[in-house]
Design a protein around this motif. Structure first.
Motif, short mmCIF file in Angstrom:
data_model
loop_
_atom_site.label_atom_id
_atom_site.label_comp_id
_atom_site.label_asym_id
_atom_site.label_seq_id
_atom_site.Cartn_x
_atom_site.Cartn_y
_atom_site.Cartn_z
N GLY A 154 0.49 -3.35 22.13
CA GLY A 154 0.84 -4.53 22.24
C GLY A 154 2.07 -4.97 20.81
N LYS A 200 2.46 -10.90 22.66
CA LYS A 200 1.86 -10.01 21.82
C LYS A 200 2.10 -8.83 22.98
CE LYS A 200 -1.64 -7.68 18.73
NZ LYS A 200 -2.70 -7.78 18.19
N GLY A 201 2.67 -7.42 23.39
CA GLY A 201 2.63 -6.69 24.32
C GLY A 201 3.85 -7.26 25.60
N SER A 260 0.01 -4.63 29.38
CA SER A 260 -0.34 -5.31 27.55
C SER A 260 -0.65 -6.89 27.49
CB SER A 260 1.04 -5.01 26.46
OG SER A 260 0.97 -3.56 26.40
N GLU A 261 0.27 -7.51 28.32
CA GLU A 261 0.44 -8.72 28.35
C GLU A 261 -0.53 -9.51 28.94
OE1 GLU A 261 3.61 -11.30 28.82
OE2 GLU A 261 5.24 -9.63 29.46
N ARG A 278 -4.51 -7.30 23.87
CA ARG A 278 -3.52 -6.85 24.36
C ARG A 278 -2.75 -5.78 23.38
NH1 ARG A 278 -3.90 -11.33 26.71
NH2 ARG A 278 -2.92 -13.48 26.21
#
Ligand SMILES: Cc1ncc(C[n+]2csc(CCOP(=O)(O)OP(=O)(O)O)c2C)c(N)n1
Ligand SMILES: CC(=O)[C@@H](O)[C@H](O)COP(=O)(O)O
Ligand SMILES: [Mg+2]
Length: 602
Positions: free
Chosen positions: A44, A243-244, A250-251, A257
């Motif tokens: 992330g 992040k990600g 990830s998001e 994340r």
């Protein structure tokens, strides 16, 4: 042929058009997802800084200009554009590419310490040095909003306003550490205090401020960096990122994340194999159980509620759970305050990060004999995070703290038991330590003698093996190997390794040789405490302390690194046999006669 294949040094970015930069960013994300999901690492954080890193390397001329990444876990894109693409296949493995900047890898890496909140201080000092030499070199520090919660970063900001050195501070504000970043600063950056985030805060400290800027727009970031570069004072460039970014698992990962992952499926973000039960899981469950019966227990974390196993406690008892941000010193001293107020704080921190707060443990907690329990996760060799993350200094550094009781559980049952004993202890601080690993199979004691668990005995065994915590399993296997070689051993787990239990001293007195096994540095570790205690008690059995050298141990797999340092069963066995060979003639413990003992004990 991809664009990324043609990027071997930062200058290769100069010729790219806006469209090509966007395409390159997409390629980099695909590369990162593939590489990190195969090897594990920081996913992330790196996905969030792709455009920002491209902009940095187009505006500044590294390595003449210096780019310092705070913590360094977000430096993968920097590695990609500085000629290290091919090395990602060995990411974080022994001899492979480090997960952090590493001086030995590239002239583009200056700082490799991966403890957070240091970059602004390194940068201030470096810029001051360049100013003294009248050298025109730009100094850039990239710091996350999480790392900016650390006190050290504020000490640096306080100095930057008056320093002759100029620093471009790139604030990568993704609103998260692992979880959403907490505290007044985070609220300010997130606009939750009303008014415009940023300028008031930084300008009142005497710094310039640019932003907030869309950190995923290379051109916006570049334009701001150009301005910052030309400024005649230090500037904060406030970039807002996600992040990600660009990888759905990830998001959308609520926990962190996909901040730091093992091998995972890139499509789902789920671990490729069942991770198994860890020491952290055991701590987490027992602390929740303790919290139910003891309303005074308060859990304290420095931005790592999830990774240290406190998240479950936090869900169950939110009012009794505190996340102080990346502020280990504050965590410990505010725990002292909680204890003054009648609470029993349990401060869970990775062993390596407690190094930050040794003075707070010593003078703020121990001097007042306050009932604070420190839980040190990731103690010993951690593995892929390398030198700054091995939790190998705690026992030596904290050995000097008067009144600190230290426990090292060997399995889940002893972890639960010792945690309860720690929380019940009212007269001074306690500490529990365990590694980053699956929790070992249960290791039953044959019997308990004065608080020391005896795990193996043999009639008139000449050698006493003292296993510290998680080293018990390997020590017992070493005892099997030694028995095959004709050397019988007693194996004990002292449970509470400091102060040295007089029952252990008494047991040692019945043996011709004592060997201690720990996964911290030998120098100042439990072995040296045992040796001192035996000498003070007039016990003559020599002590051989097995442990880690006082050196910086590189990244690699935990089991392999332990073996490299002789802390696997065959290494322990070999060390014991070697030690026996050094005993004076007539004192061979394989032939442990009363006369040899008498001679040894004078
Ligand atoms: C002194 C210290 N405490 C804790 C950590 C563990 N840690 C690593 S990254 C991180 C979160 C960092 O957040 P931020 O700086 O915002 O970076 P992001 O991952 O969001 O890019 C934490 C708590 C650390 N590296 N150093
Ligand atoms: C950068 C940092 O300090 C953390 O992200 C650390 O790498 C996490 O380690 P674990 O993966 O052991 O939780
Ligand atoms: Mg962040």
């Amino acid at each position: 042929m991809s664009l990324l294949d043609d990027v071997n040094e930062p200058a290769d970015l100069d010729r790219l058009t806006g469209d090509q930069l966007r395409l390159l960013a997409t390629e980099i994300r695909a590369f990162l997802v593939d590489a990190v999901c195969r090897r594990g690492g920081h996913l992330g954080p790196n996905l969030g800084v792709v455009e920002l890193t491209l902009a940095l390397h187009r505006v500044f001329r590294s390595p003449r200009d210096r780019i310092i990444f705070d913590t360094g876990h977000q430096s993968y894109v920097h590695k990609l554009v500085t000629g290290r693409r091919d090395r990602f296949t060995g990411l974080r493995g022994r001899g492979g590419l480090s997960g952090y900047p590493r001086r030995a890898e590239s002239p583009h890496d200056l700082v490799e310490n991966s403890h957070a909140s240091t970059a602004l201080s390194y940068a201030e000092g470096l810029a001051r040095a360049y100013a003294l030499d009248r050298t025109e070199r730009a100094v850039v520090a990239v710091i996350g909003d999480g790392a900016l919660t650390g006190g050290l970063a504020w000490e640096a900001l306080n100095n930057l306003a008056t320093s002759p050195g100029r620093v471009v501070v790139v604030l990568n504000d993704n609103g998260r550490s692992y979880a959403p970043t907490v505290g007044g600063l985070a609220d300010h950056l997130g606009g939750r205090h009303g008014g415009e985030a940023g300028p008031g805060l930084f300008e009142s400290l005497g710094l310039s401020y640019l932003g907030p800027i869309d950190g995923h727009d290379v051109h916006q970031v570049e334009a701001a960096l150009q301005k910052a570069r030309a400024a005649d004072q230090s500037v904060v460039v406030h970039c807002v990122t996600r992040k990600g970014y660009g990888h759905r698992p990830s998001e959308t990962d609520e926990a962190d994340r996909l901040h730091s992952v093992g091998v995972i499926d890139p499509l789902t973000g789920r671990p490729a194999s069942m991770p198994g039960r860890t020491w952290t899981d055991a701590l987490s469950d027992e602390l929740v159980a303790i919290g139910a019966s003891d309303p005074d227990v308060v859990a304290v974390s420095a931005a790592m509620l999830g990774p240290t196993g406190l998240a479950a406690f936090g869900e169950r008892y939110p009012d009794r759970t505190v996340d102080v941000g990346i502020a280990e010193q504050h965590a410990v001293t505010s725990a002292a305050g909680l204890a003054f107020g009648g609470k029993h704080p349990v401060v869970a921190i990775y062993a390596t990060f407690l190094n930050r707060a040794v003075d707070q443990v010593l003078l703020d907690v121990a001097l007042h004999r306050l009932p604070v329990t420190l839980v040190l996760d990731r103690a010993g060799i951690t593995g892929p995070d390398g030198p700054s993350h091995h939790g190998m200094w705690d026992l030596a550094l904290l050995g000097a703290v008067p009144g600190l009781r230290v426990a090292a559980p060997r399995d889940e049952t002893t972890l639960r038991e010792e945690l309860r004993e720690a929380v019940a202890h009212q007269d001074g601080p306690t500490l529990l330590r365990f590694p980053k690993a699956r929790v070992d199979d249960e290791i039953p004691a044959l019997y308990r003698s004065g608080g020391v668990d005896v795990l193996r005995t043999a009639t008139a065994a000449p050698v006493l093996l003292v296993a510290v915590g998680a080293m018990a399993a390997s020590t017992l296997r070493a005892a099997d190997l030694l028995a095959e070689a004709g050397v019988e051993c007693t194996v004990v787990d002292p449970r509470w390794v400091r102060p040295v239990n007089p029952a252990l001293t008494a047991l040692a007195d019945e043996h011709a040789l004592v060997v201690t096994v720990e996964d911290g540095i030998r120098d100042g570790g439990i072995g040296s405490s045992v040796a001192l205690a035996l000498a003070d008690a007039g016990v003559g059995a020599p002590v051989r302390a097995l442990g880690l050298p006082t050196s910086f141990i590189p990244h690699g797999e935990r089991a392999g690194l332990l073996a490299e340092h002789g802390l696997d069963p065959s290494g322990i066995c070999a060390a014991v046999l070697h030690q026996i060979s050094t005993l004076p003639a007539g004192l061979d413990p394989r032939d442990r006669s009363q006369s040899s003992l008498t001679a040894l004990h004078g």
